[in-house]
Design a protein around this motif. Structure first.
Motif, PDB file in Angstrom:
ATOM      1  N   HIS A 241       0.866   7.725  -1.438  1.00  0.00           N
ATOM      2  CA  HIS A 241       0.274   8.703  -2.446  1.00  0.00           C
ATOM      3  C   HIS A 241      -0.585   7.657  -3.437  1.00  0.00           C
ATOM      4  O   HIS A 241      -1.000   7.957  -4.601  1.00  0.00           O
ATOM      5  CB  HIS A 241       1.251   9.685  -4.206  1.00  0.00           C
ATOM      6  CG  HIS A 241       1.674   9.948  -3.250  1.00  0.00           C
ATOM      7  ND1 HIS A 241       1.736  10.835  -2.648  1.00  0.00           N
ATOM      8  CD2 HIS A 241       3.316   9.736  -2.496  1.00  0.00           C
ATOM      9  CE1 HIS A 241       2.532  11.572  -1.856  1.00  0.00           C
ATOM     10  NE2 HIS A 241       3.850  11.266  -2.001  1.00  0.00           N
ATOM     11  N   TYR A 242      -1.051   6.325  -2.303  1.00  0.00           N
ATOM     12  CA  TYR A 242      -2.211   5.078  -3.471  1.00  0.00           C
ATOM     13  C   TYR A 242      -1.348   4.642  -4.701  1.00  0.00           C
ATOM     14  O   TYR A 242      -1.546   3.538  -4.736  1.00  0.00           O
ATOM     15  CB  TYR A 242      -3.220   5.487  -3.782  1.00  0.00           C
ATOM     16  CG  TYR A 242      -4.196   7.188  -2.859  1.00  0.00           C
ATOM     17  CD1 TYR A 242      -3.813   7.513  -1.681  1.00  0.00           C
ATOM     18  CD2 TYR A 242      -3.724   8.693  -3.608  1.00  0.00           C
ATOM     19  CE1 TYR A 242      -4.810   7.679  -0.686  1.00  0.00           C
ATOM     20  CE2 TYR A 242      -4.279   9.544  -2.896  1.00  0.00           C
ATOM     21  CZ  TYR A 242      -4.431   9.269  -1.010  1.00  0.00           C
ATOM     22  OH  TYR A 242      -5.202  10.356   0.021  1.00  0.00           O
ATOM     23  N   GLY A 243      -0.586   4.804  -5.678  1.00  0.00           N
ATOM     24  CA  GLY A 243      -0.500   4.317  -6.570  1.00  0.00           C
ATOM     25  C   GLY A 243      -1.829   3.924  -7.359  1.00  0.00           C
ATOM     26  O   GLY A 243      -1.628   2.204  -7.921  1.00  0.00           O
ATOM     27  N   LEU A 244      -3.275   4.314  -7.760  1.00  0.00           N
ATOM     28  CA  LEU A 244      -3.488   3.897  -8.574  1.00  0.00           C
ATOM     29  C   LEU A 244      -4.436   3.710  -9.829  1.00  0.00           C
ATOM     30  O   LEU A 244      -3.390   5.168 -10.156  1.00  0.00           O
ATOM     31  CB  LEU A 244      -5.478   4.140  -7.715  1.00  0.00           C
ATOM     32  CG  LEU A 244      -6.197   4.137  -6.534  1.00  0.00           C
ATOM     33  CD1 LEU A 244      -7.062   4.915  -5.852  1.00  0.00           C
ATOM     34  CD2 LEU A 244      -5.786   2.035  -5.632  1.00  0.00           C
ATOM     35  N   LEU A 245      -4.497   3.387 -10.844  1.00  0.00           N
ATOM     36  CA  LEU A 245      -4.490   3.551 -12.244  1.00  0.00           C
ATOM     37  C   LEU A 245      -5.442   4.589 -12.233  1.00  0.00           C
ATOM     38  O   LEU A 245      -6.757   4.011 -11.743  1.00  0.00           O
ATOM     39  CB  LEU A 245      -4.493   1.698 -12.795  1.00  0.00           C
ATOM     40  CG  LEU A 245      -3.862   0.846 -12.642  1.00  0.00           C
ATOM     41  CD1 LEU A 245      -3.893  -0.555 -13.270  1.00  0.00           C
ATOM     42  CD2 LEU A 245      -2.042   1.611 -12.340  1.00  0.00           C
TER      43      LEU A 245
ATOM     44  N   GLY B 182      -6.387   1.920  -2.495  1.00  0.00           N
ATOM     45  CA  GLY B 182      -5.567   1.143  -1.953  1.00  0.00           C
ATOM     46  C   GLY B 182      -5.272  -0.110  -1.421  1.00  0.00           C
ATOM     47  O   GLY B 182      -4.429  -1.464  -1.323  1.00  0.00           O
TER      48      GLY B 182
ATOM     49  N   VAL C 113       0.453  -1.484  -0.087  1.00  0.00           N
ATOM     50  CA  VAL C 113      -0.089  -0.311   0.022  1.00  0.00           C
ATOM     51  C   VAL C 113       0.707   1.273  -0.588  1.00  0.00           C
ATOM     52  O   VAL C 113       1.871   1.054   0.679  1.00  0.00           O
ATOM     53  CB  VAL C 113      -1.428  -0.221   1.069  1.00  0.00           C
ATOM     54  CG1 VAL C 113      -2.059   1.169   1.375  1.00  0.00           C
ATOM     55  CG2 VAL C 113      -1.868  -1.051   0.992  1.00  0.00           C
ATOM     56  N   PHE C 114       1.080   2.234  -0.873  1.00  0.00           N
ATOM     57  CA  PHE C 114       0.860   3.304  -1.283  1.00  0.00           C
ATOM     58  C   PHE C 114       0.536   4.905  -0.565  1.00  0.00           C
ATOM     59  O   PHE C 114      -0.115   4.784  -0.223  1.00  0.00           O
ATOM     60  CB  PHE C 114       2.123   3.185  -2.666  1.00  0.00           C
ATOM     61  CG  PHE C 114       2.255   2.866  -2.646  1.00  0.00           C
ATOM     62  CD1 PHE C 114       3.941   2.125  -3.297  1.00  0.00           C
ATOM     63  CD2 PHE C 114       1.633   1.254  -4.004  1.00  0.00           C
ATOM     64  CE1 PHE C 114       4.322   1.700  -3.965  1.00  0.00           C
ATOM     65  CE2 PHE C 114       1.824   0.308  -4.228  1.00  0.00           C
ATOM     66  CZ  PHE C 114       4.100   0.279  -4.485  1.00  0.00           C
TER      67      PHE C 114
END
Ligand SMILES: Nc1ncnc2c1ncn2[C@@H]1O[C@H](COP(=O)(O)OP(=O)(O)OP(=O)(O)O)[C@@H](O)[C@H]1O
Ligand SMILES: [Mg+2]
Lengths: 282, 299
Positions: B121-125, B181, B118-119
């Protein structure tokens, strides 16, 4: 005066070199030229098969789908009408065929090159100065190699247009891939994406707006070659402009010029509308 | 942590990370063996020594906290665990696999199965819906669509996002994005969960809420959680054990209470006291309600 003794020419050796090249690979050039001509004529035939009102309807519907504004779409769709009213319809179709043929070829070459350039630093190092040079060169220059290898006619016109319009799609594809946020890439890698999965699932979709901008610019560059390429026999609207310049017929020149502008506006709006549609996360 | 010694989940041995700041500088594992050279690299502007000889053991089922100031190398350490950055030297073993020795294929397989992350800054696409984001890891792993759907529904329900699956991340608030996330991590059902400041970007209320939920989930899951934060109250609430990092070095390891009670050196003491003051002030402010609960969690 520049001293006579210091003069030398490279024109002769270049001519000899090119002649040799053409003689040795005549069959290959003929083959390529034949293929391109066939491609171009197929497109042309296809374009001619659509009636004039078909284009107007198509522009209207596409524009409506992209912009959702009836007024905007009506204005855009009415523009091609003027081309027909000026009596330049078939010439516009001829130009359009050259543009479409060159843009399709530019994309087939440019998109993979752009991906390579975005992925590999070494490719960028090599390609970047070449693209810089291509973009600073005046468009007339591209007529020379095209003519050297393919003589006069439609095929060299397509080649010249293709080369001239190639840089933006390569550059903006590479740029788009580079601009993908590191945080998103890192997340994809952390969940076990392979290099290829990273490109396909993350980088390409996220680079889409930039790639579409590149496609749009490439199309616009191809359009701007319409007049220049008619100098080596592309015919179409460009030829009409050239003829009116020769005859100092301003009115006729304006009509032809306006037709080119109308083509440009319509194509620009439609490709931009498509780009907006493909933007991620909407 | 009483009884027989629990199994080791993550073992980090003599891990070094030296980043070049200029192009063309390459640093090898031989460089970090030489004390003189390390001092040079430390002082030089061309290199950053982000991790110095880090040794750690994390046991199965515990929540292990890494704390330290900004730039102390916490993210570098967590990234090295699954080789998002290649360590300069040293060894990482996770669940008996030597991660640092893995080939490319093996590493990809390992990331797909053993670890989820889990990041901050979320790191979502951004171009995928919430449901597709949650399913991302499963898809990479090659799970069939049917089972993917089922698991995604479960994961979204677990983080309280039922019904949000068809939205894009841009439509969600920060707290909700981090829930996505977390769902993306939970759905993998990997034994190890890495979290790099997962709640730092969120406002205190939401942060609190997510902390509580994670604690609650962890009670059932008993996963090994490796958790980076620079918030002492978070460490005290979440952690079974914690390590303090300073300029790339681990300066103290122990249970949160131990660290607060007996700081190993002045740095830790200062670090902990500032945070503790804040924590206590916060507790006094909130009064006897949630504050008391928080202490109950760590003791
Ligand atoms: N890829 C990189 N290249 C060069 N230097 C790096 C790189 N990643 C991190 N660093 C440097 O390493 C040091 C440690 O960074 P790191 O991100 O691990 O710190 P951190 O403890 O996570 O800090 P924060 O709390 O701000 O997230 C910093 O000085 C940073 O500038
Ligand atoms: Mg960090």
């Amino acid at each position: 005066m520049f001293p006579e003794t210091l003069r030398f020419h490279i024109a002769e050796p270049i001519n000899i070199f090119i002649d040799g090249l053409i003689q040795r690979y005549a069959a290959a050039f003929d083959l390529v030229a034949g293929k391109i001509l066939f491609f171009l004529l197929s497109i042309h035939r296809g374009l001619e098969a659509v009636p004039w009102w078909g284009y107007i309807l198509l522009v209207f519907l596409l524009s409506l789908y992209f912009s959702r504004s009836i007024l905007h779409s009506l204005v855009l769709a009415s523009l091609p009408f003027f081309i027909g009213a000026f009596g330049l319809w078939s010439m516009a179709i001829e130009s359009l065929a050259v543009i479409i043929a060159s843009v399709v070829m530019a994309l087939v070459i440019g998109l993979p090159l752009g991906v390579l350039m975005g992925e590999a630093k070494s490719v960028e190092t090599v390609l970047s100065p070449v693209l810089d040079a291509m973009q600073t060169m005046p468009s007339f220059v591209y007529l020379i190699p095209a003519m050297m290898f393919f003589g006069l006619g439609k095929v060299p016109a397509v080649i010249a247009t293709l080369i001239y319009s190639l840089p933006p799609v390569i550059r903006l594809t590479a740029l788009g891939l580079r601009q993908v946020p590191k945080t998103v890439e890192e997340a994809a890698l952390a969940y076990g994406a392979t290099r290829w999965q990273l490109i396909r699932e993350v980088r390409l979709p996220l680079a889409m707006p930039s790639i579409m901008a590149g496609i749009n610019q490439t199309t616009m560059m191809a359009l701007s070659m319409v007049v220049v390429s008619s100098m080596i026999g592309a015919r179409g609207l460009g030829q009409e402009v050239l003829v009116s310049i020769n005859k100092i017929d301003v009115g006729r020149g304006v009509e032809a010029g306006m037709s080119v502008v109308i083509l440009a506006i319509v194509i620009d709006r439609l490709t931009q509308g498509l780009a907006k549609r493909l933007r991620p996360g909407e | 942590m009483a009884g027989a010694s629990p199994a080791e989940a993550i073992v980090v041995r003599n891990l070094w990370q030296v980043f070049p700041r200029k192009e063309g500088i390459s640093i090898s594992s031989a460089d970090v063996m030489d004390e003189q050279r390390v001092r040079e690299m430390d002082e030089s502007d061309d290199t950053v020594v982000a991790m110095k000889d880090v040794c750690l053991t994390v046991y199965e089922g515990e929540t292990f906290i890494i704390m330290g100031l900004s730039g102390s190398g916490k993210s570098t350490l967590i990234r090295c665990l699954l080789r998002l950055v290649e360590p300069t030297s040293g060894e990482v073993c996770i669940l008996g696999h030597n991660v640092t020795a893995m080939g490319k294929r093996e590493l990809v397989q390992f990331r797909r199965e053993k670890i989820s992350m889990v990041f901050q800054h979320y790191g979502l696409l951004p171009h995928r819906t919430v449901a597709d984001n949650v399913a991302f890891g499963l898809k990479l792993r090659g799970e069939p669509e049917e089972s993917r759907k089922e698991k995604v529904t479960w994961a979204l329900e677990t983080v309280g996002l039922t019904g949000w699956g068809k939205y894009y991340p841009s439509a969600l608030s920060g707290g909700m994005r981090q829930r996505v996330g977390i769902a993306r991590a939970l759905v993998m059902d990997a034994p190890i969960l890495l979290m790099d400041e997962p709640f730092s970007g969120l406002d205190p209320m939401i942060r609190r809420e997510l902390q509580d939920e994670l604690i609650h989930l962890q009670r059932d899951m008993r996963k090994t959680i490796f958790f980076v934060t620079h918030d002492l109250s978070e460490a005290l609430r979440m952690g079974d054990r914690m390590a303090i990092m300073r300029r790339g070095e681990i300066v103290q390891v122990g249970s949160p209470d131990e660290v607060v009670a007996n700081p190993a050196d002045e740095y830790v003491a200062r670090f902990v006291s500032d945070e503790k003051e804040q924590f206590e002030r916060g507790r006094a402010f909130i009064g006897s309600g949630p504050g008391r609960e928080a202490t109950a969690c760590v003791s």
